[in-house]
Design an enzyme around this catalytic site. Structure first.
Site, PDB file in Angstrom:
ATOM      1  N   GLY A  81       0.795  -1.238   0.000  1.00  7.11           N
ATOM      2  CA  GLY A  81       0.000   0.000   0.000  1.00  7.11           C
ATOM      3  C   GLY A  81       0.817   1.272   0.000  1.00  7.11           C
ATOM      4  N   ILE A 122       3.467   2.150   1.600  1.00  4.99           N
ATOM      5  CA  ILE A 122       4.899   2.108   1.935  1.00  4.99           C
ATOM      6  C   ILE A 122       5.725   2.146   0.648  1.00  4.99           C
ATOM      7  CG2 ILE A 122       6.687   0.830   3.181  1.00  4.99           C
ATOM      8  CD1 ILE A 122       4.439  -0.745   4.563  1.00  4.99           C
ATOM      9  N   LYS A 128       2.468 -10.161  -3.809  1.00  6.71           N
ATOM     10  CA  LYS A 128       3.379  -9.050  -3.484  1.00  6.71           C
ATOM     11  C   LYS A 128       4.821  -9.548  -3.358  1.00  6.71           C
ATOM     12  CE  LYS A 128      -0.355  -6.818  -0.954  1.00  6.71           C
ATOM     13  NZ  LYS A 128      -0.985  -6.767   0.364  1.00  6.71           N
ATOM     14  N   ASP A 155      -2.590 -13.225  -1.632  1.00  8.57           N
ATOM     15  CA  ASP A 155      -2.313 -11.797  -1.809  1.00  8.57           C
ATOM     16  C   ASP A 155      -0.859 -11.491  -1.418  1.00  8.57           C
ATOM     17  OD1 ASP A 155      -3.324  -8.852  -1.957  1.00  8.57           O
ATOM     18  OD2 ASP A 155      -2.402  -9.020   0.028  1.00  8.57           O
ATOM     19  N   GLU A 174     -12.270  -8.930   3.350  1.00  9.01           N
ATOM     20  CA  GLU A 174     -13.288  -8.997   2.286  1.00  9.01           C
ATOM     21  C   GLU A 174     -14.351 -10.024   2.658  1.00  9.01           C
ATOM     22  OE1 GLU A 174     -13.045  -7.362  -0.695  1.00  9.01           O
ATOM     23  OE2 GLU A 174     -11.063  -6.492  -0.347  1.00  9.01           O
TER      24      GLU A 174
HETATM   25  N1  LIG Z   1      -8.121  -1.137  -1.046  1.00  6.60           N
HETATM   26  C1  LIG Z   1      -6.850  -1.062  -0.721  1.00  6.60           C
HETATM   27  O1  LIG Z   1      -6.503  -0.681   0.391  1.00  6.60           O
HETATM   28  C2  LIG Z   1      -5.794  -1.481  -1.723  1.00  6.60           C
HETATM   29  C3  LIG Z   1      -4.450  -1.466  -1.333  1.00  6.60           C
HETATM   30  C4  LIG Z   1      -3.463  -1.793  -2.267  1.00  6.60           C
HETATM   31  C5  LIG Z   1      -3.837  -2.158  -3.550  1.00  6.60           C
HETATM   32  N2  LIG Z   1      -5.159  -2.196  -3.889  1.00  6.60           N
HETATM   33  C6  LIG Z   1      -5.505  -2.583  -5.255  1.00  6.60           C
HETATM   34  O2  LIG Z   1      -6.133  -1.480  -5.873  1.00  6.60           O
HETATM   35  C7  LIG Z   1      -7.089  -1.936  -6.818  1.00  6.60           C
HETATM   36  C8  LIG Z   1      -8.453  -1.319  -6.496  1.00  6.60           C
HETATM   37  O3  LIG Z   1      -8.820  -1.704  -5.179  1.00  6.60           O
HETATM   38  P1  LIG Z   1     -10.068  -1.035  -4.414  1.00  6.60           P
HETATM   39  O4  LIG Z   1      -9.973  -1.521  -3.023  1.00  6.60           O
HETATM   40  O5  LIG Z   1     -10.131   0.397  -4.682  1.00  6.60           O
HETATM   41  O6  LIG Z   1     -11.278  -1.795  -5.134  1.00  6.60           O
HETATM   42  P2  LIG Z   1     -12.829  -1.441  -5.063  1.00  6.60           P
HETATM   43  O7  LIG Z   1     -13.131  -0.544  -3.922  1.00  6.60           O
HETATM   44  O8  LIG Z   1     -13.551  -2.730  -5.186  1.00  6.60           O
HETATM   45  O9  LIG Z   1     -13.048  -0.600  -6.407  1.00  6.60           O
HETATM   46  C9  LIG Z   1     -12.982  -1.179  -7.667  1.00  6.60           C
HETATM   47  C10 LIG Z   1     -13.500  -0.186  -8.679  1.00  6.60           C
HETATM   48  O10 LIG Z   1     -13.416  -0.777  -9.978  1.00  6.60           O
HETATM   49  C11 LIG Z   1     -14.673  -0.626 -10.630  1.00  6.60           C
HETATM   50  N3  LIG Z   1     -14.867  -1.778 -11.523  1.00  6.60           N
HETATM   51  C12 LIG Z   1     -14.889  -3.076 -11.190  1.00  6.60           C
HETATM   52  N4  LIG Z   1     -15.100  -3.834 -12.294  1.00  6.60           N
HETATM   53  C13 LIG Z   1     -15.215  -2.972 -13.329  1.00  6.60           C
HETATM   54  C14 LIG Z   1     -15.448  -3.109 -14.705  1.00  6.60           C
HETATM   55  N5  LIG Z   1     -15.635  -4.303 -15.248  1.00  6.60           N
HETATM   56  N6  LIG Z   1     -15.477  -1.976 -15.460  1.00  6.60           N
HETATM   57  C15 LIG Z   1     -15.333  -0.751 -14.913  1.00  6.60           C
HETATM   58  N7  LIG Z   1     -15.104  -0.559 -13.603  1.00  6.60           N
HETATM   59  C16 LIG Z   1     -15.056  -1.649 -12.835  1.00  6.60           C
HETATM   60  C17 LIG Z   1     -15.711  -0.571  -9.568  1.00  6.60           C
HETATM   61  O11 LIG Z   1     -16.857   0.098 -10.060  1.00  6.60           O
HETATM   62  P3  LIG Z   1     -18.163   0.380  -9.158  1.00  6.60           P
HETATM   63  O12 LIG Z   1     -17.694   1.233  -8.022  1.00  6.60           O
HETATM   64  O13 LIG Z   1     -19.087   1.102 -10.063  1.00  6.60           O
HETATM   65  O14 LIG Z   1     -18.649  -0.970  -8.717  1.00  6.60           O
HETATM   66  C18 LIG Z   1     -14.965   0.205  -8.474  1.00  6.60           C
HETATM   67  O15 LIG Z   1     -15.129   1.586  -8.666  1.00  6.60           O
HETATM   68  C19 LIG Z   1      -7.051  -3.467  -6.742  1.00  6.60           C
HETATM   69  O16 LIG Z   1      -6.167  -3.959  -7.716  1.00  6.60           O
HETATM   70  C20 LIG Z   1      -6.483  -3.725  -5.358  1.00  6.60           C
HETATM   71  O17 LIG Z   1      -5.808  -4.962  -5.260  1.00  6.60           O
HETATM   72  C21 LIG Z   1      -6.135  -1.863  -3.008  1.00  6.60           C
END
Ligand SMILES: NC(=O)c1ccc[n+]([C@@H]2O[C@H](COP(=O)([O-])OP(=O)(O)OC[C@H]3O[C@@H](n4cnc5c(N)ncnc54)[C@H](OP(=O)(O)O)[C@@H]3O)[C@@H](O)[C@H]2O)c1
Length: 436
Positions: free
Chosen positions: A136, A138, A207, A203, A192
């Site tokens: 994240g 870091i 990484k 996961d 989740e």
């Molecule tokens: N959350 C964290 O703390 C964190 C940390 C490090 C890395 N990441 C990485 O960052 C990425 C995003 O994570 P997140 O937690 O932000 O996920 P999230 O809250 O589930 O958001 C995913 C977004 O993608 C959109 N989406 C999903 N499928 C789609 C599609 N087919 N077409 C268009 N848009 C689509 C969703 O749309 P809707 O909102 O309209 O459903 C949502 O806005 C992932 O790869 C995750 O591994 C996350």
């Protein structure tokens, strides 16, 4: 002020909305540091009408996020959708193929397709950056690629999954069992609804494979990461570890060694370890992440901070965007893809370690002797053996032991000898002790 860096943002969830808030709050400061502003031009997500707590009225909306790669008014696409394949991968491929830079937080996609994407970025002379994909907020990729660039990295290891660390440290603090704490973590939003990727160690393995490629100049090899999660841990294991002076943490660990034919081989493992209380990783609690890199001149470097969350993850994404705004393309994996070495998986059998072994056994005489005999016959030397006084539910008894230092193959052999024994009510659990 120079022309803005024009951004298309795919994904408006936790991280995507966080990035919009960050750019809105710190835009002036970023523009001064980057030499030009970051400007979001277009956004995309599944549901156009969802309230995301941020004002989207100034951005163009794309129903089909993969179309962002073709927009003429965009310099860089930020992919914050997730998933190793599917639309995220299509968008990533199209973006790079059309000569635009790509920033992503998607560790699953980089672990599976990072090499091909990096090759495409290099061929096009554009940036591919993924700081937020590992730990994240870091800056560990930057730390390795830049700060520690002059070092041979001897070993890299750390706590790479905040959900598991939250569960383990809560089990430790409260004495509660895994299932109970997982349920609470889901209610609090730390886990989740489908926790498989986190609790099974997948996961963290994504990484680790990215870190190992950067640290050792190796071709990324997710399939070779030996992975075990935390779902089998009991509150009693945590208690037992505490009595021995350890805490349990899910650790990802990677190093290289010389194989039987003199070739470089890569060792990558994610599993729960017993961490001595005086080790820096033992004090990393809650959803925090921490990575230790051991450089041959720098010595031990410790990177610690929030491994997830909207603010920290957006901070890492924005740092990549600032680099691109400054014109820094760089190599995604530090060296050209063609120079990355294909390292076969290291044979772990001869590696020496002390182990904690836990057996759930039927409460009857002779069981301890059976376990001790298997250890003796396999050449495993026992340092201490503990049988918990009271039987668990169902009349099982927990027996745990700590071995003296010895080859992993010996412990594997002992477990083979015990396989199928009617005395064991479930397969034994093995965890190594991390040295200080
Ligand atoms: N959350 C964290 O703390 C964190 C940390 C490090 C890395 N990441 C990485 O960052 C990425 C995003 O994570 P997140 O937690 O932000 O996920 P999230 O809250 O589930 O958001 C995913 C977004 O993608 C959109 N989406 C999903 N499928 C789609 C599609 N087919 N077409 C268009 N848009 C689509 C969703 O749309 P809707 O909102 O309209 O459903 C949502 O806005 C992932 O790869 C995750 O591994 C996350």
């Amino acid at each position: 002020m120079a022309e803005p860096l024009r951004i298309a943002l795919a994904g408006l969830g936790t991280v995507g909305a966080g990035l919009i808030r960050l750019i809105q709050a710190n835009g002036d400061l970023i523009a001064r540091r980057a030499g030009r502003p970051l400007e979001i031009v277009a956004v995309s997500a599944r549901d156009r009408n969802k309230d995301r707590g941020v004002d989207l009225s100034g951005f163009a909306w794309e129903d089909d996020m993969t179309a962002m790669a073709q927009r003429q008014d965009v310099d860089v696409v930020v992919e914050l959708v997730g998933g190793s394949d599917g639309p995220a991968l299509t968008l990533a491929r199209n973006t790079l193929a059309s000569g635009k830079a790509l920033v992503t937080a998607n560790k699953a996609m980089i672990a599976h397709h990072g090499l091909a994407l990096a090759a495409s970025a290099e061929a096009q002379g554009v940036a591919l950056k993924f700081e937020a994909a590992v730990a994240g907020g870091i800056p560990v990729i930057k730390g390795l690629r830049e700060g520690a660039a002059a070092n041979e990295i001897e070993r890299i290891y750390g706590i790479l999954n905040g959900t598991c660390n939250y569960i383990l440290s809560t089990m430790e603090d409260t004495g509660r069992d895994f299932g109970d704490v997982l349920k609470e973590a889901q209610e609090l939003g730390y886990a989740e609804a489908d926790p498989t990727f986190d609790v099974e160690g997948i996961d963290a393995a994504h990484k680790l494979s990215i870190l190992a490629a950067i640290a050792f100049g190796a071709k990324i090899d997710f399939a070779s990461v030996e992975t075990e999660g935390i779902a089998r841990l009991r509150a009693a294991d945590i208690e037992q570890a505490a009595a021995l002076g350890y805490v349990i943490r899910l650790i990802g660990i990677a190093d290289t060694e010389t194989g039987a034919k003199g070739e470089d081989t890569l060792f990558q493992r994610v599993c729960p370890y017993l961490v001595p209380r005086d080790h820096p990783l033992a004090n990393v609690g809650g959803p925090t992440n921490a990575v230790v890199a051991e450089g041959n001149f720098s010595g031990r470097l410790l990177f610690q901070g929030a491994g997830a969350g909207d603010g920290p993850t957006a901070s890492a994404v924005a740092a990549d965007l600032i680099d691109i705004a400054r014109g820094e393309i760089g190599m995604p994996f530090s060296v050209p893809v063609g120079a990355l070495e294909a390292m076969p998986r290291a044979d772990a059998g001869h590696r020496v370690a002390r182990d904690y072994l836990r057996f759930m056994v039927a409460d009857r005489p002779g069981v301890l002797a059976e376990i001790a005999a298997a250890m003796r016959d396999a050449g495993v030397s026992i340092e201490s053996l503990i049988q918990r006084g009271r039987p668990e539910e169902g009349g099982e008894v927990m027996v745990s032991l700590v071995t003296h230092e010895g080859p992993e193959a010996h412990v594997d052999r002992a477990l083979e000898l015990l396989e199928g024994s009617p005395s064991l009510t479930e397969p034994p659990l093995v965890m190594q002790l991390l040295e200080s």
